[in-house]
Design an enzyme around this catalytic site. Structure first.
Site, PDB file in Angstrom:
ATOM      1  N   TRP A  22       0.860  -1.178   0.000  1.00  0.00           N
ATOM      2  CA  TRP A  22       0.000   0.000   0.000  1.00  0.00           C
ATOM      3  C   TRP A  22       0.898   1.231   0.000  1.00  0.00           C
ATOM      4  CZ3 TRP A  22      -2.165   2.447   4.966  1.00  0.00           C
ATOM      5  CH2 TRP A  22      -3.141   3.413   4.667  1.00  0.00           C
TER       6      TRP A  22
ATOM      7  N   ASP B 178      -0.883  -5.114   9.537  1.00  0.00           N
ATOM      8  CA  ASP B 178      -1.905  -4.183   9.096  1.00  0.00           C
ATOM      9  C   ASP B 178      -3.136  -5.019   8.744  1.00  0.00           C
ATOM     10  OD1 ASP B 178      -3.491  -2.209   8.080  1.00  0.00           O
ATOM     11  OD2 ASP B 178      -2.093  -1.533   6.538  1.00  0.00           O
TER      12      ASP B 178
ATOM     13  N   LYS C  10     -13.519  -1.010   5.980  1.00  0.00           N
ATOM     14  CA  LYS C  10     -14.032  -1.920   4.961  1.00  0.00           C
ATOM     15  C   LYS C  10     -15.102  -2.845   5.522  1.00  0.00           C
ATOM     16  CE  LYS C  10     -10.999  -0.510   1.815  1.00  0.00           C
ATOM     17  NZ  LYS C  10     -10.190   0.447   2.574  1.00  0.00           N
TER      18      LYS C  10
END
Length: 416
Positions: free
Chosen positions: A140, A222, A260
């Site tokens: 990311w 993460d 999310k």
């Protein structure tokens, strides 16, 4: 007029690619435009989807009309929310036998997953001072920025094997084995790796945990997609729980996001968990104290609304069951869109192999398209994805998947 010199020493920085791409998409008036850039869930009609469980929770909260709903929380955040977030991440079920394990975990509320990553990087930079942080190549993009701003030197380990469009496990292990130093931090994606959609299998996770323990590396997880990737909260947390349960003498941390899996993108709801080793639980409260020192100087405390929604859902058996159904809806639609795109490309006999699209996991696919092909998709077909070829599968629908496949087929055949 005489120019007054500025004291600033600034130079332009590149715009964030994802937000710039999203802005270009919204400015595009083409009727068949397709957004495969930003990582947000969309329905088959291409619209945002407030989760039904979240909407029910919001309605109940509105009816309760809690006078404290806009008040400050504690610096560490909403404590009942933090217990819920911790138990969800690590699989606790409220048993008395779990208390010694819980005593290892120092938790604070953050400004979503980005804030959790940032707070964790800043905390380690101040108090552990790793020589390096190892990020997957690719990762990311914001990981690079976060660790740069924390002042920790960044190195990368191989992750994506372009020729086979697969996870480069051997390259990752070889690099960390030969080049990582004791005390280095290693950034690991708990599931649904962003941007590739490729995850280690369980045997590979076990080997990664063994390597981190043996070389005294610090795992930094993460976790942005728990429950969203596979539809199973347990499956998507497997790696984190394995490290926690089976390496009790190894310290680690987890950045946790609810953006999310509950659709709380704008509410910025997250948590950071620092895990001590089993012989150092006495420092847990000191860790929280030092994290609070950083929080107080930066944003004072986490946002209230999102964590209140999480609490309302997770404190109700009915709403929790509804949320589990919502996770199944989202994960199933993503999987079906992967299969639909793959099937269309096979039907078109698009050059190359496309099995990786269905073998990858979660919201994103590393398609294998080149930057030139990506630009051609945008310019000719108004299909938007990152120049790396990363596509957000959520942007596909039954209405546009054939169009996107035709566009990909054309650029693969005609744009080198």
């Amino acid at each position: 007029m005489e120019k007054v010199p500025t004291r600033l020493n600034v130079a332009p920085v590149p715009p964030d690619e994802i937000f710039a791409l999203n802005g270009a998409f919204f400015a595009d008036t083409h009727p068949q435009k397709v957004s495969l850039g930003v990582g947000v869930y969309r329905t088959d009609d291409g619209k945002p989807w407030p989760l039904p469980a979240v909407e029910k929770a919001e309605k109940q909260l509105a009816e309760e009309n809690d006078l404290m709903r806009h008040e400050y929380t504690a610096i560490e955040g909403d404590v009942p929310f933090l217990k819920i977030a911790r138990d969800l991440m690590f699989g606790f079920e409220g048993k008395a036998s779990e208390e010694p394990a819980k005593a290892r975990i120092a938790s604070v509320q953050t400004v979503a997953g980005t804030g959790a990553n940032h707070l964790g990087a800043l905390f380690l930079a101040h108090h552990m001072k790793p020589r390096n942080v190892w990020l997957s190549n690719p990762s990311w993009a914001n990981h690079m920025t976060i660790w740069e701003l924390a002042g920790v030197p960044r190195k990368t380990y191989p992750y994506y094997h372009a020729a086979t469009r697969s996870f480069d496990f051997d390259g990752m292990m070889s690099t960390l084995e030969n080049d990582a130093e004791e005390g280095d931090a290693v950034l690991l994606h708990a599931c649904a790796h962003n941007p590739t959609g490729l995850d280690p299998n369980k045997e590979q996770w076990i080997a990664i945990a063994d390597l981190c323990e043996r070389k005294k590396l610090f795992p930094f997880f993460d976790s942005a997609y728990q429950g969203f990737a596979s539809g199973s909260l347990e499956e998507d947390a497997w790696a984190v729980r394995y490290f926690f349960d089976n390496k009790p003498d190894m310290e680690m941390c987890v950045a946790q996001s609810f953006s999310k899996n509950m659709g709380l993108y704008g509410q910025r709801t997250g948590a950071f968990h620092y895990i001590t080793n089993r012989s150092a639980t006495s420092i847990r409260d000191v860790v929280v104290n030092n994290l609070c020192h950083l929080i107080r100087g930066e944003f004072s405390m986490g946002p209230r609304i999102g964590c209140t929604i999480v609490k309302k859902i997770m404190s109700s058996e009915e709403l929790t069951a509804d949320w589990h159904n919502d996770l199944q809806v989202m994960s199933s639609r993503i999987k079906s869109m992967r299969e639909a795109l793959y099937n269309e490309l096979v039907r078109l006999k698009t050059p190359g192999t496309w099995e990786h699209i269905v073998e990858q996991n979660g919201m994103f696919s590393y398609t294998g398209l080149t930057p030139k092909q990506v630009y051609a998709l945008k310019d000719k077909y108004h299909v938007y994805l990152l120049k790396s070829g990363r596509a957000s599968i959520s942007g596909l629908s039954q209405k546009n998947v054939a169009y996107v496949a035709l566009a990909i087929d054309d650029v693969v055949r005609n744009v080198l």
